[in-house]
Design a protein around this motif. Sequence first.
Motif, short mmCIF file in Angstrom:
data_model
loop_
_atom_site.label_atom_id
_atom_site.label_comp_id
_atom_site.label_asym_id
_atom_site.label_seq_id
_atom_site.Cartn_x
_atom_site.Cartn_y
_atom_site.Cartn_z
N LEU A 218 45.71 35.79 52.29
CA LEU A 218 44.58 34.87 52.42
C LEU A 218 43.40 35.33 51.56
N LYS A 219 43.15 36.62 51.55
CA LYS A 219 42.04 37.15 50.75
C LYS A 219 42.29 36.94 49.26
N ARG A 220 43.51 37.28 48.81
CA ARG A 220 43.85 37.12 47.38
C ARG A 220 43.67 35.69 46.91
N HIS A 221 44.03 34.74 47.77
CA HIS A 221 43.99 33.33 47.39
C HIS A 221 42.72 32.63 47.86
N ARG A 222 41.77 33.43 48.37
CA ARG A 222 40.47 32.92 48.82
C ARG A 222 40.64 31.79 49.85
N HIS A 223 41.50 32.03 50.83
CA HIS A 223 41.77 31.06 51.89
C HIS A 223 41.40 31.59 53.27
N LEU A 224 40.54 32.60 53.32
CA LEU A 224 40.13 33.10 54.63
C LEU A 224 39.27 32.05 55.33
N SER A 225 39.50 31.88 56.62
CA SER A 225 38.71 30.94 57.42
C SER A 225 37.31 31.49 57.65
N ALA A 226 36.44 30.62 58.12
CA ALA A 226 35.07 31.03 58.40
C ALA A 226 35.03 32.03 59.54
N LYS B 193 39.04 45.93 57.82
CA LYS B 193 39.07 46.77 56.62
C LYS B 193 39.81 46.06 55.49
N SER B 194 40.89 45.38 55.82
CA SER B 194 41.68 44.69 54.81
C SER B 194 40.87 43.64 54.06
N ILE B 195 40.08 42.86 54.77
CA ILE B 195 39.35 41.78 54.09
C ILE B 195 38.12 42.30 53.35
N ASN B 196 37.68 43.52 53.67
CA ASN B 196 36.51 44.08 53.00
C ASN B 196 36.82 45.32 52.16
#
Length: 142
Positions: free
Chosen positions: A14-22, A41-44
């Motif tokens: 999701l982070k790689r493809h910029r699809h993280l939800s709000a 930690k993974s998303i940041n």
Amino acid sequence: MTQEDKILDYFAFLKRHRHLSASYFFIGSNEGLPLIFNIVKSINCSSGNAPCGYCDNCIKIDKRIHPDVLFVESPKITISIDAVRQAQKFFSLKSFCAEYKVLVVNYAHQLSLPAANAFLKTLRSEERRVGKECRSRWSPYH
């Protein structure tokens, strides 16, 4: 591959493809807290292998001193409305050094009634501000 690895891979995707939800709601026991830390930690994470555990963001998250990650918890006493106000102020400010701001509410069952109502009111006002699109971007996980 463990279930935790699959979940972390999912968030990395999701982070790689910029699809993280709000926002995400994780419901469970305290035993799942290490997984929540790894997701945060993974998303940041600032390295390519998230979560690396060695970059500045990962270290600060582990120590609970990251300026863009707020932990609200109180295992023994009620979480007051002041904690909700602190969270509101936290999200009103721009990120300091991470790509995503994160709020972790541990022991949410300890929220006082006024705090729980204020928290719900905050979520509803954000939903109205962002629009109906927001509903589809809030993802609960059990």
